[in-house]
Design an enzyme around this catalytic site. Sequence first.
Site, PDB file in Angstrom:
ATOM      1  N   CYS A   1      33.916  22.962  91.574  1.00 41.58           N
ATOM      2  CA  CYS A   1      34.848  22.789  90.452  1.00 41.58           C
ATOM      3  C   CYS A   1      34.987  24.056  89.626  1.00 41.58           C
ATOM      4  O   CYS A   1      35.378  24.010  88.457  1.00 41.58           O
ATOM      5  CB  CYS A   1      34.435  21.600  89.585  1.00 41.58           C
ATOM      6  SG  CYS A   1      34.305  20.065  90.529  1.00 41.58           S
TER       7      CYS A   1
ATOM      8  N   TYR B   1      34.620  19.819  97.644  1.00 43.62           N
ATOM      9  CA  TYR B   1      34.376  19.569  99.057  1.00 43.62           C
ATOM     10  C   TYR B   1      34.476  18.077  99.325  1.00 43.62           C
ATOM     11  O   TYR B   1      34.026  17.260  98.512  1.00 43.62           O
ATOM     12  CB  TYR B   1      32.976  20.073  99.436  1.00 43.62           C
ATOM     13  CG  TYR B   1      32.529  19.661 100.818  1.00 43.62           C
ATOM     14  CD1 TYR B   1      33.072  20.250 101.957  1.00 43.62           C
ATOM     15  CD2 TYR B   1      31.558  18.679 100.990  1.00 43.62           C
ATOM     16  CE1 TYR B   1      32.673  19.870 103.227  1.00 43.62           C
ATOM     17  CE2 TYR B   1      31.151  18.294 102.257  1.00 43.62           C
ATOM     18  CZ  TYR B   1      31.707  18.895 103.378  1.00 43.62           C
ATOM     19  OH  TYR B   1      31.309  18.505 104.632  1.00 43.62           O
TER      20      TYR B   1
END
Length: 222
Positions: A186, A72
């Site tokens: 991730c 993000y």
Amino acid sequence: MRVRALGRAPYEATVARMRAFTETRGADTPDELWLCEHDPVFTLGQAGDAAHVLDAAGVPVVPTNRGGQVTYHGPGQVVAYPLVDLRRLGIYVKEYVFRLEQAVIKTLEAHGVTGQRVAGAPGIYINLADPFGHAALPGPPDPRDPWRGIGKIAALGIKVSRHCTYHGVALNVAMDLAPYGRINPCGYPGLATVDLASLGVSVASDQVADALAQRLQSYLGG
């Protein structure tokens, strides 16, 4: 290395500019370092699995050609994009990643925060129980909750084309961290994400950007 402060920059347009710069640069083109902040956006790496976006909640999800899974970007985060000719610098990708991470570690160190690496998981992490000390990250990992006690403060994803890099590293300074709860950061379910503000460090983003830029210039050829 030329440093360019882009301010608040649209993500997709910035990636397009980086890609164009990289594809058209020559052997004598000076390296550059772009610093910016993005409007809220989730980005998926080249092999990213959209299933790691649990609930976009109206935030754009943008596929991109960097390595890694989903992350993000948003206001209060310092994003650094080194556009570096690795062949001219005389290093390989593994060393380049190490230097990016080291620049973040040293930037955090100036604020008393101990950044650490996790083998096989690029980026910088902190020990949630001791972010200002020197205790190792919790381990060995519990298979049921491998990220217990660990928080991620900086994400790293790069692209290398013809020995030249783009994309880069994002360091969380003072963000709305809620969007991280709507993804597996991730690609890791249960991984907490933190910023300097949540650790009790009050510092302006532009100050952190300047410090990170100085470190990156030092580690990537001045």
